[in-house]
Write an enzyme that holds these catalytic residues in place. Sequence first.
Site, PDB file in Angstrom:
ATOM      1  N   HIS A  62       4.080  -3.793  -1.414  1.00 24.58           N
ATOM      2  CA  HIS A  62       4.771  -3.824  -1.792  1.00 24.58           C
ATOM      3  C   HIS A  62       4.705  -5.668  -2.455  1.00 24.58           C
ATOM      4  CE1 HIS A  62       5.877   0.050  -1.190  1.00 24.58           C
ATOM      5  NE2 HIS A  62       6.265   0.027  -2.441  1.00 24.58           N
ATOM      6  N   GLY A  63       4.680  -5.871  -1.681  1.00 19.54           N
ATOM      7  CA  GLY A  63       4.676  -7.575  -1.761  1.00 19.54           C
ATOM      8  C   GLY A  63       4.552  -8.291  -0.772  1.00 19.54           C
TER       9      GLY A  63
END
Lengths: 475, 307
Positions: A322-323
Amino acid sequence: MLFNSIQFLIFFITVVTAFYLTPFKWRWLLLLVASCYFYMAYIPVYILILAFTITIDYFVGIYLERTKGRVKKLLLIVSILSNIGILGFYKYYNFIAGIISALLGHVGYRSNIPFSHFILPIGLSFHTFQALSYIIEVYRGNQKAEKHFGIYALYVMFFPQMVAGPIERPQNIIYQFYERRKFDAGNVSSGLTLMLRGFFKKLVVADRIAIYVNVVYKDPVGSDGKTILVATILFAFQIYCDFSGYSDIAIGAARVLGFKLVTNFNRPYLARNVSEFWKRWHISLTTWFRDYLYIPMGGNKVKLPMVYFNLFFVFTVSGLWHGASWNFVIWGALNGFYLIFLKLTKKFWPVFFRITYLDKLPWLKISLQIIVTTSFITISWVFFRANNLSDALIILKKIVAFNGVVMRAEYQLFYCFIGILILLIYEVKTEYFNRKFSLFNSSNIFIRNLSLVLVVITIVLLGVFDGGQFIYFQF
Amino acid sequence: MNTNLKVIIRKLLLFLALLVVVDYLAGSILKYFYFKHDPLIGASTAYVANYADQKLLVIGPSHALHHYISKQLADSTHLSCYNAGANGNYLLYSYAMLKCVLKRYTPKMIILDIRAEEFDVNPQGYDHLSVLLPYYDQHPEIRSIIVQRSRFENIKLLSKTYPFNSQLLSILNRNIYKNKNEFKADSLSGFIPLKDTIKTKFTGEYYKDVRTDPNYIHIYKEFLDDCLKRRIKLYVFISPILPEMHSQTSTIKIALKIANDTHVPFFDFSNDYRFKKNIYFFDNEHMNINGAKLFTSMVIEKIKQVK
């Protein structure tokens, strides 16, 4: 090009009209050109990166099918490395460089590792995973290598789902590009209804909540505990409506064109435990990790401590997907921990429900399960949304302190509640009373249309039209 | 024609017909209730656009609203005065208000307040024009300003409901209750005093010069030109702010030059040392009633000097 823009509506109407007017043998080309145009609306030059990986994966796919043994494995590795390499460079380079610099700093070295200033290509994580899915399936022999370069490129780039999913499997979508799609009134109307639901979620709920949440999360130190708690609860709805709204629009847009994409969300906040939540949330990504990481690691078919490790590892990697920051890693790990806790206490809960007589009050039991599950998930969202780790800790401390007052921000909070209330009524009705009080599927054409018109008017009246991008675009 | 196509066209036509009817009905009901309540109560925009007739108008953003005491100005200039400042609105809104006013009458004097960074690229200056959407039908003179909100604003405005986007609760509130604060504002001729005093002063570089928006500069010129054409005595002021400014912003330089070229009196108080005290401020940019009293007296002094 944002789904929630007039540009997209014009683009979409043009593409749909052209699609059904174009002879079948050229439709793939039309969709490919439209997808390129859609992608190039962001940073045009990044299409070259996509072209590079598509070309490599296309040829690797063909050779994977023809070869065996070590060469086959080598080809798989080449493809995975080229895809992950690009993802790693654009998404994780600065994160890794930061860690190395910090480590070197601890042992007394001053590092001069340069940081990258490249902007992350939009939806890179999504189409990378979709491409990997193809390569792995061809390697496993579950999917024939696609010989038509244009169709393969379309598989990776199909515009409704290329920037934020659902992450498709080749078995589900490639054959559809070969099927002669006739104009079908049922598909068009159900597709448009789905798109409308997506626009409602995005414009009325997600973007409205974003106004409040952005102010609070920008300055957690200056915000009261009660305000932060409200903002955190609101964010749980924001992220859901933002992302599932995008998925609804994507699936609806594809359906108007006659294509069926996989379901990505299934009313996750009505899940009764965290495990069920993850079967309802971002289904295409969860199943991707299950099939290509969790099961190859042994899945449930290993000793119990290894099962726990596998869960924890997969969810931590999912967080990293996701990040590129510690916040996302912790968010993923926390969810992994929840699942381990659930497995460890599996035998306890039936006893608990029996001795507390909750078994005899099924509605109360279900409601409590939903509230507890959503609360745990909401806590984990703090790490997902906070600007950095120290902010996340401040936010959690302030939520526990529960001090101050709730910021009302004029009418913003009320608008948020109206949107959430409509959403919850719809979701509870669909989950528990699907056959009753049907408005959108009423047999009466007038009631059906009036219901849809009222949704449009609600969007026009309560929606936020200058809101930003979809949150998941950044992944 | 393909049966499927006929079905979908029939469905779409029914849907569109219903949409037009419901949109028109909803829009008309909202419009009725939006304009139904007394415009003197809590609707500065409605009042200025449709009713104001004062000889002296103060136009500008929240700085104008909280810094210029209408009564003090009226007493010393012997002109009736209304403070048409608006929270969260900038030059485009100010110009729209001027156009509405000029359509009905010519004030004798206008004080235009601009912020020290008024010309900086600021999308909010366009976004906040949403408060003018309900006036799109009534005021053709401001349509060219309203459509600057977005590229497709014209298309959005085909809907009768859209102008009342995000207004539902305020319409309900205004029609069910009469907001006490707004009553007070009215009794003060538009001016809204701020009472609290800031605790901690901002230190560091408050303004960072960013790119200027040529459209804002153009609107500023138009504002000055329109006033000059109607022989209105126009004064441009930049209100004080609490933090120290280390250099003049691009806005101040450009606005000053344009004002000088057109012989419009221009006064920059943004860095006036007399105001760099916490007791005069509510927050870093907005003065409280103490600051407003002092500042209004200085504004009056400047106006008298020019006279």
